[in-house]
Write an enzyme that holds these catalytic residues in place. Structure first.
Site, PDB file in Angstrom:
ATOM      1  CD1 TRP A  47     -47.268  21.051  36.897  1.00 55.53           C
ATOM      2  CD2 TRP A  47     -45.955  21.837  35.281  1.00 55.53           C
ATOM      3  NE1 TRP A  47     -47.940  20.907  35.690  1.00 55.53           N
ATOM      4  CE2 TRP A  47     -47.153  21.385  34.683  1.00 55.53           C
ATOM      5  CE3 TRP A  47     -44.983  22.389  34.447  1.00 55.53           C
ATOM      6  CZ2 TRP A  47     -47.399  21.454  33.321  1.00 55.53           C
ATOM      7  CZ3 TRP A  47     -45.225  22.464  33.084  1.00 55.53           C
ATOM      8  CH2 TRP A  47     -46.421  22.005  32.535  1.00 55.53           C
ATOM      9  CD1 TRP A  49     -46.571  18.533  42.191  1.00 53.00           C
ATOM     10  CD2 TRP A  49     -46.888  17.416  44.109  1.00 53.00           C
ATOM     11  NE1 TRP A  49     -47.009  17.275  41.879  1.00 53.00           N
ATOM     12  CE2 TRP A  49     -47.216  16.564  43.033  1.00 53.00           C
ATOM     13  CE3 TRP A  49     -47.018  16.925  45.396  1.00 53.00           C
ATOM     14  CZ2 TRP A  49     -47.661  15.243  43.233  1.00 53.00           C
ATOM     15  CZ3 TRP A  49     -47.459  15.616  45.597  1.00 53.00           C
ATOM     16  CH2 TRP A  49     -47.772  14.794  44.525  1.00 53.00           C
ATOM     17  N   GLY A 187     -52.097  16.335  42.125  1.00 55.34           N
ATOM     18  CA  GLY A 187     -50.787  15.912  41.632  1.00 55.34           C
ATOM     19  C   GLY A 187     -50.822  14.472  41.130  1.00 55.34           C
ATOM     20  CG  ASP A 189     -52.245  14.781  36.738  1.00 52.92           C
ATOM     21  OD1 ASP A 189     -51.922  15.183  37.862  1.00 52.92           O
ATOM     22  OD2 ASP A 189     -51.782  15.236  35.690  1.00 52.92           O
ATOM     23  NE  ARG A 224     -50.185  12.812  29.179  1.00 52.29           N
ATOM     24  CZ  ARG A 224     -49.954  13.710  30.135  1.00 52.29           C
ATOM     25  NH1 ARG A 224     -49.010  13.485  31.035  1.00 52.29           N
ATOM     26  NH2 ARG A 224     -50.654  14.821  30.216  1.00 52.29           N
ATOM     27  CD  GLU A 420     -43.680  12.264  33.660  1.00 53.87           C
ATOM     28  OE1 GLU A 420     -43.361  11.940  32.493  1.00 53.87           O
ATOM     29  OE2 GLU A 420     -44.679  12.965  33.918  1.00 53.87           O
TER      30      GLU A 420
HETATM   31  C1  2M8 Z   1     -48.509  15.814  35.785  1.00 58.47           C
HETATM   32  O1  2M8 Z   1     -49.565  16.763  35.659  1.00 58.47           O
HETATM   33  C2  2M8 Z   1     -49.713  17.590  34.470  1.00 58.47           C
HETATM   34  C3  2M8 Z   1     -50.849  18.564  34.742  1.00 58.47           C
HETATM   35  O2  2M8 Z   1     -50.521  19.413  35.784  1.00 58.47           O
HETATM   36  C4  2M8 Z   1     -50.024  16.827  33.213  1.00 58.47           C
HETATM   37  O3  2M8 Z   1     -50.308  15.627  33.270  1.00 58.47           O
HETATM   38  O4  2M8 Z   1     -49.963  17.438  32.137  1.00 58.47           O
HETATM   39  C5  2M8 Z   1     -48.595  15.201  37.209  1.00 58.47           C
HETATM   40  O5  2M8 Z   1     -47.743  14.088  37.306  1.00 58.47           O
HETATM   41  C6  2M8 Z   1     -48.265  16.255  38.259  1.00 58.47           C
HETATM   42  O6  2M8 Z   1     -48.199  15.696  39.544  1.00 58.47           O
HETATM   43  C7  2M8 Z   1     -46.955  16.969  37.950  1.00 58.47           C
HETATM   44  O7  2M8 Z   1     -46.781  18.037  38.835  1.00 58.47           O
HETATM   45  C8  2M8 Z   1     -46.911  17.486  36.505  1.00 58.47           C
HETATM   46  C9  2M8 Z   1     -45.544  18.022  36.119  1.00 58.47           C
HETATM   47  O8  2M8 Z   1     -44.546  17.120  36.485  1.00 58.47           O
HETATM   48  O9  2M8 Z   1     -47.243  16.422  35.590  1.00 58.47           O
END
Ligand code: 2M8
Length: 457
Positions: A47, A49, A187, A189, A224, A420
């Site tokens: 991923w 960032w 980021g 979401d 989620r 997380e």
């Molecule tokens: C989360 O985003 C992903 C989609 O890109 C997801 O929910 O499946 C967010 O917290 C995002 O900021 C982060 O980069 C990603 C991976 O840690 O998870």
């Protein structure tokens, strides 16, 4: 690539030494041999960032790997300059993450096979990360400094291309800010900051009969996004994908076009980091240009996203011209900008310490109608945005507040683990347990109390 032995953290008491070792252990466990994954269970690819935050921690324990992570990401940069928010690992099966490579259906580019990435972006954290890795290289000896200079030289034009893509093609509102075309690009979401703009996006729940939500197999359904939100997310991807991931006439063609204060604060911070990098590379006129860009973005954030009635930054829906009333933690992040005027900086610092937030800051206003103590980005505490917020406090000379936040974050992770995200009341760990950026930023919080060179006194 030679692994660098892990040094112990400078000046840290025993509890911190234990935290240091566990954080370094998470980064080792999440290294695939080619890049670092955010989490072995939930996020099996690279991923964007996340890689930047990870590099900031790897700067202490394995700078060679930090550079490898950044390279691996930028090797997947599109010809138009965008850096994809996920780079797919071809060795991971299609059904290990949804939406996976087949859904995104990205064409081949730059000699890379088709379906190698998504077509969305993430906040451009990488210039700041590259600067931080460079800044700490001398602790690892002359070879590490030499490597850091080479890596900065390789990354610099790619970082500039990323800024140009975001500043030009994504300026859908025409006011000097980058728009996001999907909540995933922020980021943050599932933040309530997107609820109003998303309400106009059709939610085709039949998509969830066709596709299986893999995230619900590996995490708690109450954390989620809801199925309705997820159906909207998929619909937005389909619309952007079916338009060839083109950014032409976005506001007319695409149902979600939003200017996010956090994303644009990172965009301006990237210009400041690029100015520092250009200085090291001996390009003073480019350094000046980056500083001017940072000032321009800061002014545009202030003009377009500040609400004088709430004394806060709010996301702007470019299509409707309306700012969302929601107060998200992303509205605090322009505090990172040294050119932000004193009155606004004071108002943000006050909001950060107020009952709406409090430090460490939750992802959304605790008193807001959509506050949810468990659901993604709708209340829980995330270490990465608090790390950015601490940087903002340092930039505006609020060293005591920054130190209190630093200690609170270290305690939070030490007591609860490298999760997380964290419950905003009791601090309990939520989501994935061995999470990359939590561990990486812990290393930085333990080891570095300096303020950015451009901080105001
Ligand atoms: C989360 O985003 C992903 C989609 O890109 C997801 O929910 O499946 C967010 O917290 C995002 O900021 C982060 O980069 C990603 C991976 O840690 O998870």
């Amino acid at each position: 690539m030679h692994p660098v032995p892990s040094p112990t953290a400078p000046d840290v008491p025993e509890m911190c030494a234990e935290l240091w070792r566990s954080a370094a252990g998470v980064l080792d466990a999440n290294w695939t041999g080619r890049h670092t994954v955010p989490s072995r269970t939930l996020y099996p690819h690279q991923w964007s960032w996340d890689s930047a935050f990870t590099a900031i921690g790897l700067a202490y324990v394995n700078p060679a790997r930090a550079w490898r992570d950044l390279r691996s990401l930028f090797e997947a940069q599109w010809p138009d300059g965008r850096v994809p928010h996920i780079v797919f690992d071809p060795e991971i099966p299609e059904d290990a993450y949804f939406p996976g490579p087949r859904f995104w259906n990205v064409p081949a580019y730059n000699g890379r096979p088709a379906r190698g990435s998504t077509g969305l972006v993430h906040p451009p954290m990488h210039a700041l990360a590259a600067w931080e890795v460079y800044r700490h290289a001398s602790a690892h000896g002359a070879d590490a400094v030499q490597q850091a200079r080479v890596e900065l030289g390789w990354l610099y034009p790619r970082l500039v291309a990323q800024q140009e893509y975001l500043g030009d093609r994504r300026d859908a509102g025409g006011g000097g800010l980058a728009s996001i075309v999907h909540p995933w690009e922020s980021g943050l979401d599932n933040s309530p900051a997107w609820d109003d703009a998303l309400a106009t996006v059709p939610a085709d729940l039949r998509l969830l009969d066709t596709y299986h939500r893999r995230d619900l197999d590996v995490s708690d359904v109450t954390h989620r996004p809801t199925d309705t939100d997820y159906a909207r997310y998929l619909g937005l991807v389909e619309n952007y994908r079916d338009g060839g991931y083109s950014d032409t006439a976005l506001a007319e063609r695409h149902p979600f076009v939003v200017e996010c204060p956090g994303f644009n604060a990172v965009l301006a911070t990237a210009e400041l980091a690029l100015a520092q990098i250009a200085g090291v590379l001996g390009r003073p006129s480019e350094a000046r240009r980056h500083r001017e860009h940072a000032r321009g973005i800061t002014a545009a954030i202030s003009d377009r996203l500040w609400d004088p009635e709430t004394d806060f930054f709010h996301a702007l829906d470019v299509r409707s011209g309306r700012r969302t009333p929601a107060r998200s933690v992303s509205g605090l992040l322009p505090l990172m900008l040294p050119d932000l005027d004193r009155a606004r900086a004071d108002a943000l610092a006050e909001a950060a310490g107020s009952p709406r937030f409090g430090l460490p800051a939750p992802s959304y206003d605790r008193t807001g109608p959509a506050f949810d103590d468990r659901r993604y980005w709708r209340g829980p505490i995330w270490v990465n945005v608090n790390w950015l917020l601490r940087r903002g406090l340092l930039v505006h000379g609020r060293r005591d507040d920054a130190e209190r936040l630093r200690q609170a974050l270290v305690r939070l992770v030490h007591r609860n683990g490298h999760y997380e995200y964290f419950h905003p009341e009791d601090g309990g760990g939520l989501g994935s347990p061995a999470f990359g950026w939590t561990a990486a930023l812990c290393l930085d919080l333990l080891a570095d109390r300096s303020a950015p060179a451009y901080a105001r006194s």
